[in-house]
Design a protein around this motif. Structure first.
Motif, PDB file in Angstrom:
ATOM      1  N   ILE A  36       0.841  -1.204   0.000  1.00 26.48           N
ATOM      2  CA  ILE A  36       0.000   0.000   0.000  1.00 26.48           C
ATOM      3  C   ILE A  36       0.874   1.252   0.000  1.00 26.48           C
ATOM      4  CG2 ILE A  36      -1.653   1.341   1.361  1.00 26.48           C
ATOM      5  CD1 ILE A  36      -2.737  -1.493   2.314  1.00 26.48           C
ATOM      6  N   ASN A  37       1.896   1.265   0.859  1.00 27.99           N
ATOM      7  CA  ASN A  37       2.799   2.428   0.918  1.00 27.99           C
ATOM      8  C   ASN A  37       3.592   2.602  -0.369  1.00 27.99           C
ATOM      9  OD1 ASN A  37       2.068   3.226   3.513  1.00 27.99           O
ATOM     10  ND2 ASN A  37       3.531   1.833   4.486  1.00 27.99           N
ATOM     11  N   GLU A  38       4.038   1.485  -0.957  1.00 31.02           N
ATOM     12  CA  GLU A  38       4.787   1.558  -2.217  1.00 31.02           C
ATOM     13  C   GLU A  38       3.899   2.069  -3.358  1.00 31.02           C
ATOM     14  OE1 GLU A  38       8.207   0.916  -2.897  1.00 31.02           O
ATOM     15  OE2 GLU A  38       8.111   1.210  -0.724  1.00 31.02           O
ATOM     16  N   THR A  39       2.635   1.668  -3.338  1.00 30.93           N
ATOM     17  CA  THR A  39       1.697   2.136  -4.362  1.00 30.93           C
ATOM     18  C   THR A  39       1.451   3.637  -4.230  1.00 30.93           C
ATOM     19  OG1 THR A  39       0.616  -0.020  -4.474  1.00 30.93           O
ATOM     20  CG2 THR A  39      -0.640   1.852  -5.278  1.00 30.93           C
ATOM     21  N   LYS A  40       1.356   4.113  -3.000  1.00 25.28           N
ATOM     22  CA  LYS A  40       1.173   5.552  -2.776  1.00 25.28           C
ATOM     23  C   LYS A  40       2.384   6.342  -3.271  1.00 25.28           C
ATOM     24  CE  LYS A  40      -2.051   5.224   1.099  1.00 25.28           C
ATOM     25  NZ  LYS A  40      -2.268   5.450   2.545  1.00 25.28           N
ATOM     26  N   LYS A  41       3.565   5.763  -3.123  1.00 22.08           N
ATOM     27  CA  LYS A  41       4.767   6.433  -3.643  1.00 22.08           C
ATOM     28  C   LYS A  41       4.788   6.400  -5.168  1.00 22.08           C
ATOM     29  CE  LYS A  41       7.667   5.002   0.269  1.00 22.08           C
ATOM     30  NZ  LYS A  41       8.787   4.099   0.646  1.00 22.08           N
ATOM     31  N   LYS A  42       4.424   5.266  -5.739  1.00 19.44           N
ATOM     32  CA  LYS A  42       4.462   5.103  -7.196  1.00 19.44           C
ATOM     33  C   LYS A  42       3.472   6.046  -7.877  1.00 19.44           C
ATOM     34  CE  LYS A  42       3.912   1.566 -10.790  1.00 19.44           C
ATOM     35  NZ  LYS A  42       3.649   0.122 -11.046  1.00 19.44           N
ATOM     36  N   TYR A  43       2.236   6.086  -7.343  1.00 20.92           N
ATOM     37  CA  TYR A  43       1.203   6.962  -7.901  1.00 20.92           C
ATOM     38  C   TYR A  43       0.984   8.141  -6.953  1.00 20.92           C
ATOM     39  CZ  TYR A  43       0.246   2.596 -10.479  1.00 20.92           C
ATOM     40  OH  TYR A  43       0.350   1.450 -11.245  1.00 20.92           O
ATOM     41  N   TRP A  44       2.040   8.859  -6.692  1.00 23.20           N
ATOM     42  CA  TRP A  44       2.021   9.917  -5.667  1.00 23.20           C
ATOM     43  C   TRP A  44       1.043  11.039  -6.001  1.00 23.20           C
ATOM     44  CZ3 TRP A  44       3.214  14.725  -7.493  1.00 23.20           C
ATOM     45  CH2 TRP A  44       3.873  14.783  -8.733  1.00 23.20           C
ATOM     46  N   ASP A  45       0.739  11.228  -7.285  1.00 21.75           N
ATOM     47  CA  ASP A  45      -0.119  12.333  -7.704  1.00 21.75           C
ATOM     48  C   ASP A  45      -1.580  11.915  -7.863  1.00 21.75           C
ATOM     49  OD1 ASP A  45       0.675  10.697  -9.800  1.00 21.75           O
ATOM     50  OD2 ASP A  45       0.692  12.299 -11.287  1.00 21.75           O
ATOM     51  N   ALA A  46      -1.913  10.685  -7.496  1.00 24.95           N
ATOM     52  CA  ALA A  46      -3.302  10.217  -7.579  1.00 24.95           C
ATOM     53  C   ALA A  46      -4.084  10.701  -6.365  1.00 24.95           C
ATOM     54  CB  ALA A  46      -3.343   8.699  -7.657  1.00 24.95           C
ATOM     55  N   ARG A  47      -5.401  10.777  -6.528  1.00 28.07           N
ATOM     56  CA  ARG A  47      -6.235  11.300  -5.446  1.00 28.07           C
ATOM     57  C   ARG A  47      -6.577  10.249  -4.390  1.00 28.07           C
ATOM     58  NH1 ARG A  47     -11.215  15.423  -6.333  1.00 28.07           N
ATOM     59  NH2 ARG A  47      -9.437  16.600  -7.107  1.00 28.07           N
ATOM     60  N   HIS A  48      -6.812   9.007  -4.820  1.00 27.47           N
ATOM     61  CA  HIS A  48      -7.244   7.966  -3.876  1.00 27.47           C
ATOM     62  C   HIS A  48      -6.494   6.658  -4.120  1.00 27.47           C
ATOM     63  CE1 HIS A  48     -10.670  10.502  -2.765  1.00 27.47           C
ATOM     64  NE2 HIS A  48     -10.899  10.655  -4.064  1.00 27.47           N
ATOM     65  N   HIS A  49      -6.196   5.967  -3.020  1.00 28.43           N
ATOM     66  CA  HIS A  49      -5.602   4.628  -3.071  1.00 28.43           C
ATOM     67  C   HIS A  49      -6.469   3.732  -2.176  1.00 28.43           C
ATOM     68  CE1 HIS A  49      -2.010   6.350  -4.934  1.00 28.43           C
ATOM     69  NE2 HIS A  49      -2.064   7.288  -4.004  1.00 28.43           N
ATOM     70  N   CYS A  50      -7.519   3.195  -2.737  1.00 28.09           N
ATOM     71  CA  CYS A  50      -8.460   2.377  -1.975  1.00 28.09           C
ATOM     72  C   CYS A  50      -8.046   0.908  -2.069  1.00 28.09           C
ATOM     73  CB  CYS A  50      -9.873   2.566  -2.517  1.00 28.09           C
ATOM     74  SG  CYS A  50     -10.356   4.314  -2.585  1.00 28.09           S
ATOM     75  N   TYR A  51      -8.333   0.141  -1.033  1.00 29.01           N
ATOM     76  CA  TYR A  51      -7.840  -1.240  -1.046  1.00 29.01           C
ATOM     77  C   TYR A  51      -8.711  -2.161  -0.208  1.00 29.01           C
ATOM     78  CZ  TYR A  51      -5.898  -0.046   3.566  1.00 29.01           C
ATOM     79  OH  TYR A  51      -5.752   0.346   4.878  1.00 29.01           O
ATOM     80  N   ALA A  52      -8.466  -3.439  -0.402  1.00 27.50           N
ATOM     81  CA  ALA A  52      -9.049  -4.483   0.446  1.00 27.50           C
ATOM     82  C   ALA A  52      -8.102  -5.665   0.427  1.00 27.50           C
ATOM     83  CB  ALA A  52     -10.423  -4.895  -0.055  1.00 27.50           C
ATOM     84  N   TYR A  53      -8.044  -6.384   1.539  1.00 24.24           N
ATOM     85  CA  TYR A  53      -7.252  -7.615   1.558  1.00 24.24           C
ATOM     86  C   TYR A  53      -7.875  -8.657   2.472  1.00 24.24           C
ATOM     87  CZ  TYR A  53      -4.907  -5.485   5.718  1.00 24.24           C
ATOM     88  OH  TYR A  53      -4.608  -4.886   6.917  1.00 24.24           O
ATOM     89  N   ILE A  54      -7.565  -9.908   2.140  1.00 25.88           N
ATOM     90  CA  ILE A  54      -8.008 -11.065   2.919  1.00 25.88           C
ATOM     91  C   ILE A  54      -6.781 -11.926   3.193  1.00 25.88           C
ATOM     92  CG2 ILE A  54      -9.385 -13.182   2.905  1.00 25.88           C
ATOM     93  CD1 ILE A  54     -11.403 -11.770   1.120  1.00 25.88           C
ATOM     94  N   ILE A  55      -6.601 -12.314   4.457  1.00 23.86           N
ATOM     95  CA  ILE A  55      -5.441 -13.116   4.857  1.00 23.86           C
ATOM     96  C   ILE A  55      -5.906 -14.297   5.692  1.00 23.86           C
ATOM     97  CG2 ILE A  55      -3.249 -13.123   6.134  1.00 23.86           C
ATOM     98  CD1 ILE A  55      -3.084 -10.106   5.642  1.00 23.86           C
ATOM     99  N   GLY A  56      -5.265 -15.449   5.470  1.00 23.13           N
ATOM    100  CA  GLY A  56      -5.551 -16.636   6.282  1.00 23.13           C
ATOM    101  C   GLY A  56      -6.235 -17.719   5.478  1.00 23.13           C
ATOM    102  N   ASN A  57      -5.928 -18.982   5.786  1.00 24.36           N
ATOM    103  CA  ASN A  57      -6.539 -20.107   5.076  1.00 24.36           C
ATOM    104  C   ASN A  57      -8.046 -20.164   5.280  1.00 24.36           C
ATOM    105  OD1 ASN A  57      -4.100 -21.014   4.032  1.00 24.36           O
ATOM    106  ND2 ASN A  57      -3.650 -22.243   5.843  1.00 24.36           N
ATOM    107  N   ASN A  58      -8.522 -19.569   6.367  1.00 22.25           N
ATOM    108  CA  ASN A  58      -9.962 -19.499   6.635  1.00 22.25           C
ATOM    109  C   ASN A  58     -10.465 -18.060   6.599  1.00 22.25           C
ATOM    110  OD1 ASN A  58     -10.377 -22.377   7.184  1.00 22.25           O
ATOM    111  ND2 ASN A  58      -9.119 -22.018   9.001  1.00 22.25           N
TER     112      ASN A  58
END
Length: 216
Positions: A36-58
């Protein structure tokens, strides 16, 4: 269960706003925050960096963020796409470059959902299964029959060593193990034995087997 084998990226345009969907395989929340932080640096001039993640076998951990978009129009739609995909240990980040035209609630939900789907489609996704690594030592006369039985049951022969006998290493789906064990015992009247080594989680991508975790 599915996993990301190869990270992917895709973009869509909606009323001059550009949405970039980046998809990553992750093992923990630290990795998610790193991307997430690397994406914000890469697209530093973008207005929004929205995300979702799922972790775990269950799917024990689920997180999402609207990152300044109206509540429920970005992070949750991305999470819904990820949930429906059946992909575990995955992060999707959708970066938005604002095009000057407001999209409204429905337009935002559609755009973020489509960008998330496009990112998944651009990724390499593999089916992940529980399996057992095992081996059989067979004489040369029995080898062909063992090969045929494995092919018939979609059992993966990972390695074959030729010596006095043929040493066959294989991965058997957990649900198939007991059936195959009985089939071998019946076919060879108890002369051949399957020796169990590890419990594994494995995937197949482009015909190649990848062991994700193993337990002795």
């Amino acid at each position: 269960m599915k996993r990301v084998h190869k990270d992917g990226s895709a973009q869509i345009t909606e009323k001059k706003s550009r949405f970039i969907g980046d998809v990553y395989n992750i093992e923990n929340e630290e990795e998610a925050l790193y991307y997430i932080n690397e994406t914000k640096k890469k697209y530093w001039d973008a207005r929004h960096h929205c995300y979702a993640y799922i972790i775990g076998n269950n799917n024990e951990i689920k997180r999402f963020s609207d990152d300044g978009e109206p509540s429920g129009t970005a992070g949750k739609p991305i999470l819904d796409v990820l949930d429906k995909s059946g992909i575990a240990n995955c992060l999707i980040i959708v970066t938005r470059y604002f095009g000057g035209t407001l999209l409204g609630t429905g337009g935002l939900i559609r755009a973020y959902s489509e960008a998330a789907k496009s990112g998944i489609e651009a990724s390499g996704i593999m089916e992940v299964k529980k399996g057992i690594q095992a081996q059989i030592d067979a004489d040369y006369n029995s080898f062909g029959k063992i090969q045929y039985m494995c092919m018939e049951r979609n059992i993966i022969i990972t390695d074959t060593e030729y010596g006095e006998n043929v040493h066959i290493n294989m991965i058997i789906e957990e649900s198939e193990y007991a059936h195959f064990q009985k089939a071998v015992a019946d076919a060879f009247a108890g002369r051949l034995e399957i020796v169990k080594n590890d419990n594994v989680i494995f995937g197949i991508y482009d015909g190649m087997v990848q062991i994700l975790t193993s337990n002795n």
